[in-house]
Design a protein around this motif. Structure first.
Motif: not given
Length: 147
Positions: A93-119
């Motif tokens: 979540l910290i990584t997603l927060q920082d990445a979203a802020k870098k591109v001007g975002g205030n949210a991360v939406v449509d989050i899915v688990s993606f373990y071994k590239r399997k949604e």
């Protein structure tokens, strides 16, 4: 070391190898919102970015700003599976927060688990893989600007 001691040690090591090669990989589906709240209360998340799992209702108009992916692991030694999973999710979540802020975002939406590239989709839980020594969480979502 004597030959007898070396032989005994070799026998012990050989008997342990099958157990070590059969690594544990327990899949858990845990409460996403509880960990977000825990991380926010602990000051690990600053609250400027909101998180919405796929299928959850997103308030207002969402403008997509790009896909985000993170894969975090944590040392599971001396932790319950749930504790290790919480640590791994908080790191993701910290990584997603920082990445979203870098591109001007205030949210991360449509989050899915993606373990071994399997949604794996859920509107309430995240997927964590807990092993003997490591716990891991992988997420994919969309950075967004909510109005």
């Amino acid at each position: 070391m004597t030959l007898k001691k070396l032989s005994a040690l070799a026998l012990i090591m050989t008997s342990l190898l099958p157990a070590l090669s059969q690594a544990r990989d327990t899949v858990l589906n845990l409460d996403f919102a509880a960990v977000v709240q825990e991380a926010t209360q602990a000051g690990k998340l600053d609250g400027s970015v909101k998180f919405y799992l796929a299928g959850a209702t997103v308030p207002g108009k969402s403008t997509p700003l790009g896909e985000l992916v993170t894969n975090k692991k944590t040392n599971a030694f001396n932790k319950t599976d749930e504790e290790a999973c919480s640590w791994a999710l908080q790191s993701a979540l910290i990584t997603l927060q920082d990445a979203a802020k870098k591109v001007g975002g205030n949210a991360v939406v449509d989050i899915v688990s993606f373990y071994k590239r399997k949604e794996s989709r859920s509107s309430t839980t995240y997927e964590c893989h807990a092993g003997t020594f490591v716990g891991g969480v992988a997420l994919k979502g969309q950075a967004a600007s909510l109005k």
